[in-house]
Scaffold this motif. Structure first.
Motif, PDB file in Angstrom:
ATOM      1  N   LEU A  62       0.849  -1.188   0.000  1.00  0.00           N
ATOM      2  CA  LEU A  62       0.000   0.000   0.000  1.00  0.00           C
ATOM      3  C   LEU A  62       0.889   1.244   0.000  1.00  0.00           C
ATOM      4  N   GLN A  63       0.616   2.125  -0.951  1.00  0.00           N
ATOM      5  CA  GLN A  63       1.336   3.395  -1.037  1.00  0.00           C
ATOM      6  C   GLN A  63       0.363   4.534  -0.771  1.00  0.00           C
ATOM      7  N   LEU A  64       0.824   5.522  -0.037  1.00  0.00           N
ATOM      8  CA  LEU A  64      -0.007   6.677   0.301  1.00  0.00           C
ATOM      9  C   LEU A  64       0.681   7.943  -0.181  1.00  0.00           C
ATOM     10  N   VAL A  65      -0.044   8.765  -0.917  1.00  0.00           N
ATOM     11  CA  VAL A  65       0.520  10.014  -1.431  1.00  0.00           C
ATOM     12  C   VAL A  65      -0.424  11.159  -1.091  1.00  0.00           C
ATOM     13  N   GLU A  66       0.109  12.105  -0.332  1.00  0.00           N
ATOM     14  CA  GLU A  66      -0.698  13.248   0.094  1.00  0.00           C
ATOM     15  C   GLU A  66      -0.548  14.416  -0.873  1.00  0.00           C
ATOM     16  N   SER A  67      -1.539  15.286  -0.852  1.00  0.00           N
ATOM     17  CA  SER A  67      -1.474  16.538  -1.592  1.00  0.00           C
ATOM     18  C   SER A  67      -2.400  17.534  -0.915  1.00  0.00           C
ATOM     19  N   GLY A  68      -2.247  18.803  -1.298  1.00  0.00           N
ATOM     20  CA  GLY A  68      -3.146  19.828  -0.796  1.00  0.00           C
ATOM     21  C   GLY A  68      -2.547  20.782   0.214  1.00  0.00           C
ATOM     22  N   GLY A  69      -1.357  20.483   0.705  1.00  0.00           N
ATOM     23  CA  GLY A  69      -0.735  21.397   1.645  1.00  0.00           C
ATOM     24  C   GLY A  69      -0.463  22.744   0.999  1.00  0.00           C
ATOM     25  N   ASP A  70      -0.549  23.798   1.809  1.00  0.00           N
ATOM     26  CA  ASP A  70      -0.390  25.139   1.243  1.00  0.00           C
ATOM     27  C   ASP A  70      -0.123  26.132   2.361  1.00  0.00           C
ATOM     28  N   LEU A  71       0.197  27.350   1.963  1.00  0.00           N
ATOM     29  CA  LEU A  71       0.305  28.475   2.884  1.00  0.00           C
ATOM     30  C   LEU A  71      -1.017  29.228   2.826  1.00  0.00           C
ATOM     31  N   VAL A  72      -1.686  29.335   3.968  1.00  0.00           N
ATOM     32  CA  VAL A  72      -2.974  30.007   4.025  1.00  0.00           C
ATOM     33  C   VAL A  72      -2.966  31.018   5.169  1.00  0.00           C
ATOM     34  N   GLN A  73      -4.033  31.797   5.252  1.00  0.00           N
ATOM     35  CA  GLN A  73      -4.154  32.778   6.320  1.00  0.00           C
ATOM     36  C   GLN A  73      -5.061  32.262   7.433  1.00  0.00           C
ATOM     37  N   ARG A  83      -8.232  21.727   2.213  1.00  0.00           N
ATOM     38  CA  ARG A  83      -8.531  20.292   2.161  1.00  0.00           C
ATOM     39  C   ARG A  83      -7.302  19.519   1.720  1.00  0.00           C
ATOM     40  N   LEU A  84      -6.936  18.555   2.508  1.00  0.00           N
ATOM     41  CA  LEU A  84      -5.846  17.644   2.174  1.00  0.00           C
ATOM     42  C   LEU A  84      -6.416  16.361   1.593  1.00  0.00           C
ATOM     43  N   SER A  85      -5.672  15.790   0.653  1.00  0.00           N
ATOM     44  CA  SER A  85      -6.065  14.518   0.041  1.00  0.00           C
ATOM     45  C   SER A  85      -4.948  13.508   0.195  1.00  0.00           C
ATOM     46  N   CYS A  86      -5.338  12.265   0.285  1.00  0.00           N
ATOM     47  CA  CYS A  86      -4.375  11.165   0.372  1.00  0.00           C
ATOM     48  C   CYS A  86      -4.881  10.043  -0.532  1.00  0.00           C
ATOM     49  N   VAL A  87      -4.129   9.764  -1.582  1.00  0.00           N
ATOM     50  CA  VAL A  87      -4.502   8.709  -2.510  1.00  0.00           C
ATOM     51  C   VAL A  87      -3.737   7.441  -2.167  1.00  0.00           C
ATOM     52  N   ALA A  88      -4.467   6.367  -1.992  1.00  0.00           N
ATOM     53  CA  ALA A  88      -3.860   5.068  -1.698  1.00  0.00           C
ATOM     54  C   ALA A  88      -3.845   4.213  -2.955  1.00  0.00           C
ATOM     55  N   THR A  89      -2.717   3.567  -3.213  1.00  0.00           N
ATOM     56  CA  THR A  89      -2.603   2.646  -4.343  1.00  0.00           C
ATOM     57  C   THR A  89      -2.012   1.336  -3.865  1.00  0.00           C
ATOM     58  N   GLY A  90      -2.327   0.292  -4.597  1.00  0.00           N
ATOM     59  CA  GLY A  90      -1.750  -1.015  -4.295  1.00  0.00           C
ATOM     60  C   GLY A  90      -2.680  -1.941  -3.552  1.00  0.00           C
ATOM     61  N   TYR A  91      -3.657  -1.410  -2.869  1.00  0.00           N
ATOM     62  CA  TYR A  91      -4.595  -2.246  -2.126  1.00  0.00           C
ATOM     63  C   TYR A  91      -5.802  -1.405  -1.760  1.00  0.00           C
ATOM     64  N   VAL A 109       0.277   2.124  13.369  1.00  0.00           N
ATOM     65  CA  VAL A 109       0.226   2.435  11.937  1.00  0.00           C
ATOM     66  C   VAL A 109       1.096   1.444  11.178  1.00  0.00           C
ATOM     67  N   ASP A 110       0.571   0.959  10.044  1.00  0.00           N
ATOM     68  CA  ASP A 110       1.341   0.062   9.183  1.00  0.00           C
ATOM     69  C   ASP A 110       1.992   0.786   8.011  1.00  0.00           C
ATOM     70  N   HIS A 111       1.351   1.844   7.535  1.00  0.00           N
ATOM     71  CA  HIS A 111       1.841   2.534   6.340  1.00  0.00           C
ATOM     72  C   HIS A 111       1.761   4.046   6.555  1.00  0.00           C
ATOM     73  N   TRP A 112       2.793   4.718   6.101  1.00  0.00           N
ATOM     74  CA  TRP A 112       2.858   6.178   6.193  1.00  0.00           C
ATOM     75  C   TRP A 112       3.041   6.778   4.804  1.00  0.00           C
ATOM     76  N   GLY A 113       2.453   7.947   4.610  1.00  0.00           N
ATOM     77  CA  GLY A 113       2.784   8.749   3.446  1.00  0.00           C
ATOM     78  C   GLY A 113       4.017   9.578   3.751  1.00  0.00           C
ATOM     79  N   GLN A 114       4.350  10.463   2.831  1.00  0.00           N
ATOM     80  CA  GLN A 114       5.567  11.266   2.999  1.00  0.00           C
ATOM     81  C   GLN A 114       5.286  12.638   3.591  1.00  0.00           C
ATOM     82  N   GLY A 115       4.034  13.044   3.620  1.00  0.00           N
ATOM     83  CA  GLY A 115       3.692  14.286   4.276  1.00  0.00           C
ATOM     84  C   GLY A 115       3.494  15.442   3.322  1.00  0.00           C
ATOM     85  N   THR A 116       2.697  16.398   3.772  1.00  0.00           N
ATOM     86  CA  THR A 116       2.467  17.629   3.022  1.00  0.00           C
ATOM     87  C   THR A 116       2.445  18.781   4.018  1.00  0.00           C
TER      88      THR A 116
END
Length: 126
Positions: free
Chosen positions: A1-12, A18-26, A113-120
């Motif tokens: 299982l692979q986890l890839v995050e997106s959506g991080g940003d600089l806000v006020q 909204r953050l998203s995490c797409v899981a692939t592989g299972y 936790v069994d699987h971690w993403g890389q972070g955003t």
């Protein structure tokens, strides 16, 4: 299982994000999933977790009422509202394979936790 995050940003302060995490592989059907955050010099904190087979959720006190976790198929979302500077952190998606009764506390509080993403990175300016 692979986890890839997106959506991080600089806000006020006060903005939503909204953050998203797409899981692939299972499929995520057999996992509890969650979001953790960490700032330099501090321990990683379980922000919100969701167990997919019974829908149970956990929210840290600091985000209760402001953040919402959800899942659509193999994507996990963290909807954040009323962001504050203290929400600034690297947010990481995680998954925990369910054996026996699902336990969101074991994941979000106990760090099981069994699987971690890389972070955003999320940064909230004053």
């Amino acid at each position: 299982l692979q986890l890839v995050e997106s959506g991080g940003d600089l806000v006020q302060t006060g903005d939503p994000l909204r953050l998203s995490c797409v899981a692939t592989g299972y499929t995520l059907d057999y996992y509890c999933v969650g979001w953790f955050r960490q700032v330099p010099g501090k321990e990683r904190e379980g922000v919100s977790c969701l167990c997919n087979n019974d829908g149970s959720t956990y929210y840290a006190d600091s985000v209760q009422g402001r953040f919402s976790i959800s899942r659509v198929k193999n994507t996990v979302f963290l909807q954040m509202t009323s962001l504050q500077p203290e929400d600034t952190a690297v947010y990481t998606c995680a998954a925990d394979l369910i054996f026996g009764p699902p336990d969101v506390q074991a994941m979000c509080v106990g760090g099981r936790v069994d699987h971690w993403g890389q972070g955003t990175q999320v940064a909230v300016s004053p």
